[in-house]
Design a protein around this motif. Structure first.
Motif, mmCIF file in Angstrom:
data_model
loop_
_atom_site.group_PDB
_atom_site.id
_atom_site.type_symbol
_atom_site.label_atom_id
_atom_site.label_comp_id
_atom_site.label_asym_id
_atom_site.label_seq_id
_atom_site.Cartn_x
_atom_site.Cartn_y
_atom_site.Cartn_z
ATOM 1 N N GLU A 167 -38.717 -14.029 28.122
ATOM 2 C CA GLU A 167 -38.229 -12.833 27.414
ATOM 3 C C GLU A 167 -37.305 -13.159 26.244
ATOM 4 O O GLU A 167 -37.173 -12.364 25.319
ATOM 5 C CB GLU A 167 -37.460 -11.925 28.391
ATOM 6 N N GLY B 206 -25.165 -20.883 20.762
ATOM 7 C CA GLY B 206 -24.788 -21.887 21.754
ATOM 8 C C GLY B 206 -25.708 -21.820 22.960
ATOM 9 O O GLY B 206 -25.458 -22.467 23.963
ATOM 10 N N MET C 154 -24.200 -12.082 28.941
ATOM 11 C CA MET C 154 -22.855 -11.817 29.477
ATOM 12 C C MET C 154 -22.733 -12.366 30.887
ATOM 13 O O MET C 154 -22.260 -11.705 31.809
ATOM 14 C CB MET C 154 -22.592 -10.306 29.450
ATOM 15 N N GLY C 155 -23.185 -13.618 31.064
ATOM 16 C CA GLY C 155 -23.101 -14.264 32.373
ATOM 17 C C GLY C 155 -21.814 -15.053 32.502
ATOM 18 O O GLY C 155 -20.770 -14.692 31.934
ATOM 19 N N ALA C 156 -21.901 -16.173 33.235
ATOM 20 C CA ALA C 156 -20.715 -16.985 33.501
ATOM 21 C C ALA C 156 -20.024 -17.380 32.196
ATOM 22 O O ALA C 156 -18.798 -17.319 32.083
ATOM 23 C CB ALA C 156 -21.136 -18.227 34.288
ATOM 24 N N ILE C 157 -20.811 -17.778 31.206
ATOM 25 C CA ILE C 157 -20.209 -18.258 29.955
ATOM 26 C C ILE C 157 -19.928 -17.091 28.999
ATOM 27 O O ILE C 157 -18.825 -16.961 28.464
ATOM 28 C CB ILE C 157 -21.127 -19.295 29.265
ATOM 29 N N ARG D 180 -24.345 -3.379 32.955
ATOM 30 C CA ARG D 180 -23.070 -3.888 33.487
ATOM 31 C C ARG D 180 -21.963 -2.894 33.169
ATOM 32 O O ARG D 180 -22.047 -2.190 32.166
ATOM 33 C CB ARG D 180 -22.746 -5.244 32.843
ATOM 34 N N ARG E 189 -28.044 -24.532 39.825
ATOM 35 C CA ARG E 189 -27.484 -24.976 38.551
ATOM 36 C C ARG E 189 -25.983 -25.133 38.715
ATOM 37 O O ARG E 189 -25.400 -24.601 39.670
ATOM 38 C CB ARG E 189 -27.803 -23.968 37.447
ATOM 39 N N ASP F 177 -25.611 -25.050 17.717
ATOM 40 C CA ASP F 177 -25.387 -26.215 18.585
ATOM 41 C C ASP F 177 -26.698 -26.671 19.221
ATOM 42 O O ASP F 177 -26.757 -27.771 19.775
ATOM 43 C CB ASP F 177 -24.392 -25.827 19.696
ATOM 44 N N TYR G 249 -33.766 -17.643 35.385
ATOM 45 C CA TYR G 249 -32.401 -18.129 35.136
ATOM 46 C C TYR G 249 -31.519 -17.859 36.328
ATOM 47 O O TYR G 249 -31.952 -17.189 37.260
ATOM 48 C CB TYR G 249 -31.798 -17.504 33.878
ATOM 49 N N ARG H 272 -29.210 -8.251 30.568
ATOM 50 C CA ARG H 272 -30.521 -7.728 30.961
ATOM 51 C C ARG H 272 -30.336 -6.459 31.809
ATOM 52 O O ARG H 272 -30.943 -5.438 31.563
ATOM 53 C CB ARG H 272 -31.255 -8.808 31.771
ATOM 54 N N SER H 273 -29.433 -6.570 32.781
ATOM 55 C CA SER H 273 -29.172 -5.408 33.633
ATOM 56 C C SER H 273 -27.937 -4.670 33.119
ATOM 57 O O SER H 273 -27.144 -5.234 32.360
ATOM 58 C CB SER H 273 -28.942 -5.876 35.071
ATOM 59 N N GLN I 18 -25.724 -25.930 33.062
ATOM 60 C CA GLN I 18 -25.784 -24.503 33.441
ATOM 61 C C GLN I 18 -27.150 -23.922 33.125
ATOM 62 O O GLN I 18 -27.595 -22.988 33.782
ATOM 63 C CB GLN I 18 -24.668 -23.712 32.758
#
Ligand code: NDP
Length: 314
Positions: A205, A227, A145-148, A171, A90, A253, A314, A168-169, A71
């Motif tokens: 960043e 992680g 606070m993305g996919a994971i 939400r 990805r 990790d 990303y 970043r943006s 990812q």
């Protein structure tokens, strides 16, 4: 469908390559994986890679698509690794988000329920209870606070934490999660949360975003879980913050240099729990179909899903 795929994951054995070959062939009959470093890969249309050697992808004259074998994409987004005109995708696998959520819950609860203390006591045959820490409503920050990260945050809210997410943006707020963004949001979370979970992508960043000032801003006794990527942490700043007693400890990790060198001081700090980058592993069984779909799309002249924004990183 004949399709030559250059493969590289840094593994000395070819076991993982065989796994991908089998899974991809189920969706792309006739596709053939060859090691990226072999001459046979010179005509490959697709590169399926983790940390490819610098300069090698630029030698593949037929290359149409690069696929990150994970990812995160920082291992490819290094100057000189991927020609600018080649799209990069990805893997986005809910099973990986699920695995990482379990790992974060394990790390958070192990700390909060004094796992390391009781394991050490058990080693010495000491049967002695300590006061249970009050965890209901404990404020916890999830950075990324993305996919994971969004799955981690939801699962942590489900088990009673007051979860604050950082992106970043901007939400939308939800009933279960309080959302923050930008530098102001970051500073707010650092000083108001007791547990800090990093699951950010590594970009210019986010490199060393957890530095001396960040750890100093956390409340005394805060706990840190990483992680995301090791280079998001100034490792000597973390060590110093733990040695001084300001930060209670960390579960990590990922590290700036992997494998973690033998002489790294983290090995000697009992308040740091070390995992060898296994919080969520890429699984061809669950990820092959989306890779095959992307290959089919690119060969048909369409945009593949999970395209990485090269500008954003990303
Ligand atoms: P996504 O791209 O889906 O989400 C990234 C999140 O980070 C987004 O919410 C994004 O904000 C936020 N973000 C990025 N840059 C910044 C910034 N400068 N400031 C604030 N927020 C920022 O990534 P995934 O959730 O899929 O994966 C995250 C990372 O997890 C990977 O890049 C990888 O490094 C790591 N990982 C680790 C694994 C392990 O085994 N340890 C396994 C898999 C992944 P926005 O929403 O505004 O875009």
């Amino acid at each position: 469908m004949t399709c030559l795929i250059a493969y590289h994951d840094g593994d000395e054995t070819d076991e993982r390559q065989r796994g991908w070959q089998t899974r991809l062939a189920a969706y792309l009959p006739g596709c053939q994986l060859v090691p990226l470093v072999d001459k046979a890969a010179d005509d490959a249309e697709i590169a399926l890679v983790w940390a490819p050697p610098a300069g090698r992808l630029a030698e593949l004259s037929q290359l149409k698509l690069a696929v990150s074998l994970g990812q995160g994409v920082d291992h490819v987004m290094v100057p000189g690794k991927l020609p600018d005109n080649i799209p990069l995708i990805r893997i986005v696998d809910p099973d990986m988000s699920h695995a990482l959520s379990q790992w974060v819950i394990l790390a958070a609860l192990d700390h909060l329920r004094d796992g390391p203390v009781y394991r050490e006591q058990a080693r010495k045959r000491v049967f002695a209870p300590h006061n249970q820490r009050q965890t209901r409503g404990l404020r916890l920050a999830v950075y990324g606070m993305g996919a994971i990260g969004s799955m981690i945050a939801t699962r942590l809210a489900d088990i009673g934490f007051q979860v604050h997410g950082w992106s970043r943006s901007e939400r939308p707020q939800t009933s279960a999660l309080t959302m923050h963004h930008g530098r102001k949001g970051f500073d707010n979370l650092l000083s108001n949360c007791q547990l800090h979970v990093c699951i950010l992508p590594l970009t210019d960043e986010t490199r060393h975003i957890f530095d001396t000032d960040a750890f100093a801003a956390m409340p005394r006794g805060a706990y840190f879980i990483n992680g995301g990527r090791g280079a998001q942490v100034d490792e000597s700043a973390l060590l110093q913050a733990i040695s001084s007693g300001h930060i209670a400890g960390a579960t990590l990790d990922v590290f700036e240099h992997e494998p973690l060198p033998d002489n790294h001081p983290f090995w000697d700090e009992p308040r740091i729990t070390i995992w060898p980058h296994v919080a969520a592993q890429t699984n061809p069984e669950t990820a092959a179909q989306q890779v095959a779909d992307a290959i089919i799309a690119v060969r048909a002249g369409q945009d593949p899903v999970n395209l990485v924004d090269r500008q954003r990183g990303y």
